[in-house]
Design an enzyme around this catalytic site. Structure first.
Site, PDB file in Angstrom:
ATOM      1  N   ASP A  28      -0.850  -6.391  -0.221  1.00 21.05           N
ATOM      2  CA  ASP A  28      -1.545  -5.556   0.880  1.00 21.05           C
ATOM      3  C   ASP A  28      -2.812  -5.566   0.832  1.00 21.05           C
ATOM      4  O   ASP A  28      -3.414  -5.012  -0.169  1.00 21.05           O
ATOM      5  CB  ASP A  28      -0.652  -4.256   1.124  1.00 21.05           C
ATOM      6  CG  ASP A  28       0.643  -4.038   1.989  1.00 21.05           C
ATOM      7  OD1 ASP A  28       0.125  -4.749   3.012  1.00 21.05           O
ATOM      8  OD2 ASP A  28       1.247  -3.136   1.882  1.00 21.05           O
ATOM      9  N   LYS A  33      -1.071  -9.605   2.985  1.00 28.26           N
ATOM     10  CA  LYS A  33      -0.510  -8.911   4.057  1.00 28.26           C
ATOM     11  C   LYS A  33      -1.355  -7.973   4.647  1.00 28.26           C
ATOM     12  O   LYS A  33      -2.178  -7.121   3.838  1.00 28.26           O
ATOM     13  CB  LYS A  33       0.746  -8.317   3.522  1.00 28.26           C
ATOM     14  CG  LYS A  33       1.563  -7.609   4.954  1.00 28.26           C
ATOM     15  CD  LYS A  33       2.805  -7.367   4.882  1.00 28.26           C
ATOM     16  CE  LYS A  33       2.868  -5.881   3.898  1.00 28.26           C
ATOM     17  NZ  LYS A  33       2.158  -4.889   5.097  1.00 28.26           N
ATOM     18  N   GLU A  72       8.469  -3.403  11.187  1.00 29.48           N
ATOM     19  CA  GLU A  72       8.871  -2.465  10.580  1.00 29.48           C
ATOM     20  C   GLU A  72       9.337  -1.402  11.522  1.00 29.48           C
ATOM     21  O   GLU A  72       8.521  -1.053  12.555  1.00 29.48           O
ATOM     22  CB  GLU A  72       7.780  -1.683   9.595  1.00 29.48           C
ATOM     23  CG  GLU A  72       8.175  -0.444   8.743  1.00 29.48           C
ATOM     24  CD  GLU A  72       7.248   0.026   8.071  1.00 29.48           C
ATOM     25  OE1 GLU A  72       7.422   1.117   7.302  1.00 29.48           O
ATOM     26  OE2 GLU A  72       6.367  -0.523   7.770  1.00 29.48           O
ATOM     27  N   ASP A 101       0.794  -1.328  -0.013  1.00 27.39           N
ATOM     28  CA  ASP A 101      -0.030  -0.028  -0.149  1.00 27.39           C
ATOM     29  C   ASP A 101       0.728   1.275   0.051  1.00 27.39           C
ATOM     30  O   ASP A 101       0.363   2.442  -0.048  1.00 27.39           O
ATOM     31  CB  ASP A 101      -0.890  -0.090   1.350  1.00 27.39           C
ATOM     32  CG  ASP A 101      -0.421  -0.072   2.481  1.00 27.39           C
ATOM     33  OD1 ASP A 101       0.984   0.024   2.405  1.00 27.39           O
ATOM     34  OD2 ASP A 101      -1.062  -0.434   3.357  1.00 27.39           O
ATOM     35  N   SER A 102       2.151   1.181   0.116  1.00 30.58           N
ATOM     36  CA  SER A 102       3.023   2.168  -0.373  1.00 30.58           C
ATOM     37  C   SER A 102       2.943   2.669  -1.647  1.00 30.58           C
ATOM     38  O   SER A 102       3.132   3.944  -1.942  1.00 30.58           O
ATOM     39  CB  SER A 102       4.634   1.628  -0.076  1.00 30.58           C
ATOM     40  OG  SER A 102       4.859   0.660  -0.884  1.00 30.58           O
ATOM     41  N   GLU A 158      -1.972  -5.364   8.410  1.00 32.84           N
ATOM     42  CA  GLU A 158      -1.130  -4.663   9.325  1.00 32.84           C
ATOM     43  C   GLU A 158      -1.981  -5.110  10.871  1.00 32.84           C
ATOM     44  O   GLU A 158      -3.123  -5.207  10.710  1.00 32.84           O
ATOM     45  CB  GLU A 158      -1.235  -3.120   9.334  1.00 32.84           C
ATOM     46  CG  GLU A 158      -0.227  -2.586   8.004  1.00 32.84           C
ATOM     47  CD  GLU A 158      -0.146  -1.206   8.174  1.00 32.84           C
ATOM     48  OE1 GLU A 158      -0.627  -0.486   8.881  1.00 32.84           O
ATOM     49  OE2 GLU A 158       0.482  -0.589   6.976  1.00 32.84           O
TER      50      GLU A 158
END
EC number: 2.1.2.11
Length: 269
Positions: free
Chosen positions: A90, A120, A187, A51-52, A122
């Site tokens: 993501d 993925k 991270e 999602d970057s 978070e």
């Protein structure tokens, strides 16, 4: 109707089993077909459609702004460009937090529409139930703990994690493992904490600015090749692609203005 992914892609989730490679796992983010095609020949263990992309591709101010369709369109291109790679996608902010049912629906949609290998998401202990539900549905999940960009406002900005909340992050790692994730990204976690977690959990740890002792390393490709505006402390630049592109464009523009382009061999017969 979306194009079906290549049926020749090989699943390589066994690479994430502790000690199976006998070396560090290495992965990069990837957001498009052309880059994926290049990276597919670089012996990477995985590609992450992160999602970057919110910032580096779409120009949004934070990762929470990117939507599901925007990620899916990118991921489908990456899978077509690197059909034999292990590709993780993501889950964007807001597409899995509300309920187990929503999380499962989103994960399945991502896999079906892109042909990716895994998803993925978070969050540690607070998202363990979501991880478990997705895994039970048959979709492999990579966790993400420590600094979690989607919840940057709750974390109070970009801060190293583990200095005053090490116990919570350790519990997050355990929760992600117990929920059935095959690996976990850590991270911006202190090196000592990352080392401790890596030595004590059985799933692979992937570091993003988490020091030397994780089972693998992950970076945003734009940071690595010098295509990002900001310089990230934990991401050394191995090239300056922005300068290379600018130089090429300026030379071509000069040739056009001076009548040196096109040449005879640039004209179709």
């Amino acid at each position: 109707m979306s194009r079906k992914p290549s049926p020749t892609r090989r699943t390589r989730i066994h690479r994430f089993h502790k000690g199976s490679c006998g070396r560090k796992l290495v992965g990069l983010t990837c957001y498009d077909f052309s880059t994926a095609r290049v990276l597919s020949d670089c012996e990477l263990d995985f590609l992450l459609v992160g999602d970057s992309a919110s910032g580096v591709i779409y120009g949004y101010e934070n990762t929470g702004s990117v939507c599901l369709d925007e990620i899916i369109y990118l991921a489908a291109g990456v899978v077509r460009g690197a059909p034999n790679s292990f590709i993780i996608v993501d889950l964007p902010f807001g597409t899995y937090e509300k309920s187990d049912e929503l999380a499962v629906e989103t994960a399945i949609e991502v896999i079906k529409r892109t042909g990716a290998s895994a998803v993925k998401l978070e969050g540690g202990a607070r998202m363990a139930c979501r991880i478990s539900a997705i895994v039970r549905a048959g979709v492999p999940v990579m966790g993400h703990i420590g600094f979690t960009p989607q919840t940057i406002n709750a974390l109070g900005g970009y801060k190293i994690q583990g200095r005053d909340n090490a116990d919570l992050i350790y519990l997050d790692a355990q929760a992600v493992e117990q929920a059935g994730a095959f690996a976990v990204v850590m991270e911006m976690v202190t090196e000592d904490l990352a080392k401790t977690i890596t030595s004590e959990i059985k799933i692979a740890t992937i570091g993003v600015g988490a020091g030397r002792y994780t089972d693998g390393q992950l970076l945003v490709i734009n940071d690595l090749i010098g295509l990002s505006e900001k310089k990230i402390t934990f991401a050394p630049r191995y090239a300056s692609i922005d300068n290379t592109v600018a130089s090429c464009v300026k030379l071509w523009r000069k040739d056009v203005l001076e009548g040196n382009f096109p040449q005879k061999d640039h004209i179709p017969a």
